[in-house]
Design an enzyme around this catalytic site. Structure first.
Site, PDB file in Angstrom:
ATOM      1  N   LYS A  83       0.854  -1.193   0.000  1.00  0.00           N
ATOM      2  CA  LYS A  83       0.000   0.000   0.000  1.00  0.00           C
ATOM      3  C   LYS A  83       0.883   1.233   0.000  1.00  0.00           C
ATOM      4  O   LYS A  83       1.774   1.380   0.842  1.00  0.00           O
ATOM      5  CB  LYS A  83      -0.850   0.000   1.268  1.00  0.00           C
ATOM      6  CG  LYS A  83      -2.319   0.158   1.013  1.00  0.00           C
ATOM      7  CD  LYS A  83      -3.034   0.042   2.325  1.00  0.00           C
ATOM      8  CE  LYS A  83      -4.479   0.363   2.150  1.00  0.00           C
ATOM      9  NZ  LYS A  83      -5.128   0.470   3.462  1.00  0.00           N
TER      10      LYS A  83
HETATM   11  C1  E4P Z   1      -8.433   0.691   3.713  1.00  0.00           C
HETATM   12  O1  E4P Z   1      -7.660   0.408   2.840  1.00  0.00           O
HETATM   13  C2  E4P Z   1      -8.377   1.962   4.449  1.00  0.00           C
HETATM   14  O2  E4P Z   1      -7.160   2.113   5.082  1.00  0.00           O
HETATM   15  C3  E4P Z   1      -9.517   2.040   5.421  1.00  0.00           C
HETATM   16  O3  E4P Z   1     -10.692   1.590   4.777  1.00  0.00           O
HETATM   17  C4  E4P Z   1      -9.699   3.407   6.019  1.00  0.00           C
HETATM   18  O4  E4P Z   1     -10.882   3.442   6.753  1.00  0.00           O
HETATM   19  P1  E4P Z   1     -11.225   4.610   7.793  1.00  0.00           P
HETATM   20  O5  E4P Z   1     -11.534   5.843   7.036  1.00  0.00           O
HETATM   21  O6  E4P Z   1     -12.422   4.081   8.535  1.00  0.00           O
HETATM   22  O7  E4P Z   1     -10.018   4.751   8.680  1.00  0.00           O
END
Ligand code: E4P
Length: 215
Positions: A83
């Site tokens: 990521k």
């Molecule tokens: C996934 O890849 C993201 O990091 C995650 O969905 C972020 O979610 P949040 O906005 O609830 O922290």
């Protein structure tokens, strides 16, 4: 439509996996910070449990650091997707990693043009954050429609992971729009399976069965 689970908690992942609902996993530094143990050990254990892509995020913010962290993470398992945050340095890293066959997930996408750039750089996945946009009274699902349209217009193979999901409606709308993947928190995944009429129906069947037993 693929369901990823948005957690680094191994018990949640195992439970969702036993329901047949885990096509992949996404983590981020905040989710990892909630768990005990070393980052790489947590990711390794997840990879052993899940038959699918597992996103692990880099911490570096500059190109060299991102690429070197990504190469190390990729050694953990074939499941690993690195990521990378949606920045100019991140795009450069994605271009390099994509050339090396390392899968990437460009995260923290908040506009369709950011998603277009991620695809052009060669990202395997793009993660637009719907919940965080909705929190600002902006149209999170509108962004997903735009990205799906743009990728369709030009035949990009980058898959759209709808991220920052807050509720079942986000999942329903992702499916209606035709997004490739929704990454779903465990709590929301369980909410998808429940309906008060199902509970009411079960209670009525059980009550009638008891009457029959007592006849
Ligand atoms: C996934 O890849 C993201 O990091 C995650 O969905 C972020 O979610 P949040 O906005 O609830 O922290």
């Amino acid at each position: 439509m693929k369901f990823f689970i948005d957690t680094a908690n191994i018990d949640e992942i195992k439970d969702a996996n036993s329901m047949g609902m885990v096509d992949g996993v996404t983590t981020n530094p905040s989710l990892i910070a909630r768990e005990d143990g070393e980052f790489k050990d947590i990711i390794k254990e997840i990879c052993e449990v899940v038959d699918g892509p597992v996103s692990a995020e880099v911490i570096s913010l500059e190109y060299e650091g991102m690429v070197s962290e990504a190469r190390e993470l990729a050694k953990i398992s074939d499941n690993i997707v690195v990521k990378i945050p949606m920045t100019i340095e991140g795009l450069k890293a994605v271009r390099t990693l994509s050339g090396e066959g390392i899968k990437t997930n460009v995260t923290l996408i908040f506009s369709a043009l950011q998603a277009l750039m991620a695809a052009k750089a060669g990202a395997t996945y793009a993660s637009p954050f719907v919940g965080r946009l909705d929190d600002l009274s902006e149209d999170g699902m509108g962004l997903i429609e735009e990205i799906v349209d743009i990728y369709g217009n030009y035949g990009y193979t980058t898959e759209v992971i709808v991220a920052s999901i807050r509720n079942p409606l986000h999942v329903l709308n992702s499916a209606l729009i035709g997004a490739d993947i929704a990454t779903i928190p465990y709590k929301v995944l369980k909410a998808l399976a429940s309906h008060h009429m199902t509970d009411k129906g079960i209670a009525a069947f059980m009550a009638d069965w008891k009457k029959k037993e007592n006849k």
